[in-house]
Design a protein around this motif. Structure first.
Motif, PDB file in Angstrom:
ATOM      1  N   LEU A  50     -47.439  93.284  98.622  1.00  0.00           N
ATOM      2  CA  LEU A  50     -47.251  92.570  99.903  1.00  0.00           C
ATOM      3  C   LEU A  50     -48.574  92.312 100.607  1.00  0.00           C
ATOM      4  N   GLU A  51     -49.414  93.314 100.599  1.00  0.00           N
ATOM      5  CA  GLU A  51     -50.687  93.212 101.315  1.00  0.00           C
ATOM      6  C   GLU A  51     -51.628  92.173 100.677  1.00  0.00           C
ATOM      7  N   ARG A  52     -51.584  92.086  99.358  1.00  0.00           N
ATOM      8  CA  ARG A  52     -52.575  91.260  98.667  1.00  0.00           C
ATOM      9  C   ARG A  52     -52.119  89.831  98.373  1.00  0.00           C
ATOM     10  N   GLU A  53     -50.820  89.595  98.380  1.00  0.00           N
ATOM     11  CA  GLU A  53     -50.359  88.242  98.025  1.00  0.00           C
ATOM     12  C   GLU A  53     -51.019  87.135  98.842  1.00  0.00           C
ATOM     13  N   PRO A  54     -51.221  87.347 100.162  1.00  0.00           N
ATOM     14  CA  PRO A  54     -51.869  86.272 100.930  1.00  0.00           C
ATOM     15  C   PRO A  54     -53.274  85.944 100.422  1.00  0.00           C
ATOM     16  N   PHE A  55     -53.935  86.905  99.795  1.00  0.00           N
ATOM     17  CA  PHE A  55     -55.273  86.645  99.247  1.00  0.00           C
ATOM     18  C   PHE A  55     -55.159  85.962  97.881  1.00  0.00           C
ATOM     19  N   TYR A  56     -54.370  86.564  97.004  1.00  0.00           N
ATOM     20  CA  TYR A  56     -54.239  85.992  95.658  1.00  0.00           C
ATOM     21  C   TYR A  56     -53.739  84.541  95.718  1.00  0.00           C
ATOM     22  N   SER A  57     -52.907  84.260  96.715  1.00  0.00           N
ATOM     23  CA  SER A  57     -52.346  82.904  96.770  1.00  0.00           C
ATOM     24  C   SER A  57     -53.401  81.863  97.156  1.00  0.00           C
ATOM     25  N   GLN A  58     -54.599  82.306  97.481  1.00  0.00           N
ATOM     26  CA  GLN A  58     -55.687  81.354  97.739  1.00  0.00           C
ATOM     27  C   GLN A  58     -56.368  80.901  96.437  1.00  0.00           C
ATOM     28  N   ALA A  59     -55.970  81.481  95.310  1.00  0.00           N
ATOM     29  CA  ALA A  59     -56.576  81.088  94.028  1.00  0.00           C
ATOM     30  C   ALA A  59     -56.285  79.617  93.740  1.00  0.00           C
ATOM     31  N   ASP A  60     -57.108  79.026  92.879  1.00  0.00           N
ATOM     32  CA  ASP A  60     -56.931  77.597  92.561  1.00  0.00           C
ATOM     33  C   ASP A  60     -55.600  77.331  91.857  1.00  0.00           C
ATOM     34  N   LEU A  61     -55.211  78.243  90.975  1.00  0.00           N
ATOM     35  CA  LEU A  61     -54.010  78.030  90.158  1.00  0.00           C
ATOM     36  C   LEU A  61     -53.191  79.323  90.116  1.00  0.00           C
ATOM     37  N   VAL A  62     -51.908  79.180  89.947  1.00  0.00           N
ATOM     38  CA  VAL A  62     -51.035  80.357  89.818  1.00  0.00           C
ATOM     39  C   VAL A  62     -50.274  80.257  88.504  1.00  0.00           C
ATOM     40  N   VAL A  63     -50.282  81.349  87.758  1.00  0.00           N
ATOM     41  CA  VAL A  63     -49.520  81.382  86.506  1.00  0.00           C
ATOM     42  C   VAL A  63     -48.703  82.659  86.505  1.00  0.00           C
ATOM     43  N   HIS A  64     -47.436  82.537  86.125  1.00  0.00           N
ATOM     44  CA  HIS A  64     -46.596  83.716  86.094  1.00  0.00           C
ATOM     45  C   HIS A  64     -46.850  84.520  84.821  1.00  0.00           C
ATOM     46  N   SER A  65     -47.038  85.814  84.989  1.00  0.00           N
ATOM     47  CA  SER A  65     -47.288  86.675  83.834  1.00  0.00           C
ATOM     48  C   SER A  65     -46.012  87.444  83.534  1.00  0.00           C
ATOM     49  N   LYS A  66     -45.315  86.990  82.488  1.00  0.00           N
ATOM     50  CA  LYS A  66     -44.028  87.624  82.151  1.00  0.00           C
ATOM     51  C   LYS A  66     -44.212  88.497  80.926  1.00  0.00           C
ATOM     52  N   ASP A  67     -43.224  89.337  80.672  1.00  0.00           N
ATOM     53  CA  ASP A  67     -43.272  90.087  79.422  1.00  0.00           C
ATOM     54  C   ASP A  67     -43.012  89.113  78.287  1.00  0.00           C
ATOM     55  N   GLY A  68     -43.409  89.509  77.095  1.00  0.00           N
ATOM     56  CA  GLY A  68     -43.261  88.599  75.958  1.00  0.00           C
ATOM     57  C   GLY A  68     -44.627  88.341  75.374  1.00  0.00           C
ATOM     58  N   PRO A  69     -44.695  87.499  74.348  1.00  0.00           N
ATOM     59  CA  PRO A  69     -45.979  87.305  73.677  1.00  0.00           C
ATOM     60  C   PRO A  69     -47.065  86.806  74.645  1.00  0.00           C
ATOM     61  N   HIS A  70     -48.258  87.386  74.522  1.00  0.00           N
ATOM     62  CA  HIS A  70     -49.355  86.993  75.411  1.00  0.00           C
ATOM     63  C   HIS A  70     -49.706  85.518  75.265  1.00  0.00           C
ATOM     64  N   THR A  71     -49.430  84.988  74.062  1.00  0.00           N
ATOM     65  CA  THR A  71     -49.774  83.573  73.845  1.00  0.00           C
ATOM     66  C   THR A  71     -49.025  82.668  74.835  1.00  0.00           C
ATOM     67  N   HIS A  72     -47.835  83.109  75.289  1.00  0.00           N
ATOM     68  CA  HIS A  72     -47.094  82.284  76.261  1.00  0.00           C
ATOM     69  C   HIS A  72     -47.892  82.162  77.550  1.00  0.00           C
ATOM     70  N   THR A  73     -48.438  83.296  77.999  1.00  0.00           N
ATOM     71  CA  THR A  73     -49.214  83.271  79.246  1.00  0.00           C
ATOM     72  C   THR A  73     -50.511  82.494  79.046  1.00  0.00           C
ATOM     73  N   VAL A  74     -51.143  82.697  77.891  1.00  0.00           N
ATOM     74  CA  VAL A  74     -52.388  81.957  77.602  1.00  0.00           C
ATOM     75  C   VAL A  74     -52.096  80.454  77.635  1.00  0.00           C
ATOM     76  N   ASN A  75     -51.001  80.047  76.998  1.00  0.00           N
ATOM     77  CA  ASN A  75     -50.685  78.614  76.977  1.00  0.00           C
ATOM     78  C   ASN A  75     -50.341  78.103  78.372  1.00  0.00           C
ATOM     79  N   ALA A  76     -49.688  78.946  79.166  1.00  0.00           N
ATOM     80  CA  ALA A  76     -49.370  78.535  80.550  1.00  0.00           C
ATOM     81  C   ALA A  76     -50.663  78.353  81.352  1.00  0.00           C
ATOM     82  N   ILE A  77     -51.648  79.202  81.098  1.00  0.00           N
ATOM     83  CA  ILE A  77     -52.930  79.050  81.804  1.00  0.00           C
ATOM     84  C   ILE A  77     -53.609  77.750  81.361  1.00  0.00           C
ATOM     85  N   LEU A  78     -53.610  77.509  80.060  1.00  0.00           N
ATOM     86  CA  LEU A  78     -54.263  76.280  79.557  1.00  0.00           C
ATOM     87  C   LEU A  78     -53.600  75.040  80.149  1.00  0.00           C
TER      88      LEU A  78
END
Ligand code: S3P
Length: 186
Positions: free
Chosen positions: A149-177
């Motif tokens: 709760l405390e940090r979300e207002p800071f992290y949400s200032q990032a340029d891009l947001v990608v959800h990090s879910k369980d499952g193969p890391h390649t899914h998250t890597v591809n979502a970032i790309l």
């Protein structure tokens, strides 16, 4: 010779910039960051690891011997130094992006990606290691919830947001790309 700013260039828009992953402990910044770097053929750095190397101490020992404020000073210096290196992938420690100067230098020199994960996912992951001093307490899960709760207002200032879910890391890597393709310099 086409340049990054040349619209006819086939180079991706993020070519000239470091990609910095921000987010809470357990978001997967290091694991995913390393794989992203491999995929892009870039070097990978982890700010926690660089601080440990510079200090010759583990993060836990830095916290217990010198205190959190000293750790934060080192973290700020290390990130500033890493951002002078050629474009790479950087996993930042979970608290780094809260520092206003670090946010500023990341804004200038990097593309920031918030790896966002829900509390249950973070909690499941952080329990695998006991190396995080902020979670060495009886009410660790409540504290993690508080940090979310405390940090979300800071992290949400990032340029891009990608959800990090369980499952193969390649899914998250591809979502970032995919997200990086939408990034435009100001
Ligand atoms: C911290 C996160 C840790 C490490 C330190 C403090 C934080 O890094 O920098 O224990 O304040 O959230 P990870 O996010 O890589 O676990």
């Amino acid at each position: 010779m086409p340049s990054d700013s040349d619209p006819s260039s086939s180079a991706p828009p993020f070519q000239g910039r470091t990609i910095a992953l921000v987010g809470l402990m357990g978001a997967g910044k290091s694991t995913v960051g390393r794989r992203l770097a491999d995929k892009l053929g870039r070097n990978f750095y982890d700010s926690d690891h660089e601080i440990e190397k510079a200090a010759g101490l583990s993060i836990s020992d830095i916290f217990s011997l010198h205190g959190e404020a000293d750790f934060r000073r080192g973290e700020k210096q290390v990130i500033r130094r890493l951002l002078e290196l050629p474009p790479h992938v950087l996993a930042t420690g979970g608290g780094a992006y809260l520092d206003p100067e670090t946010r500023q230098v990341l804004r200038e020199r990097a593309i920031t990606v918030w790896l966002n994960a829900d509390l249950e996912t973070l909690w499941r992951r952080v329990q695998k290691r006991d190396t995080r001093p902020l979670l060495q307490r009886a009410d660790a899960k409540d504290h993690l919830a508080h940090l979310v709760l405390e940090r979300e207002p800071f992290y949400s200032q990032a340029d891009l947001v990608v959800h990090s879910k369980d499952g193969p890391h390649t899914h998250t890597v591809n979502a970032i790309l995919k997200a990086l393709q939408t990034w435009k310099s100001e």
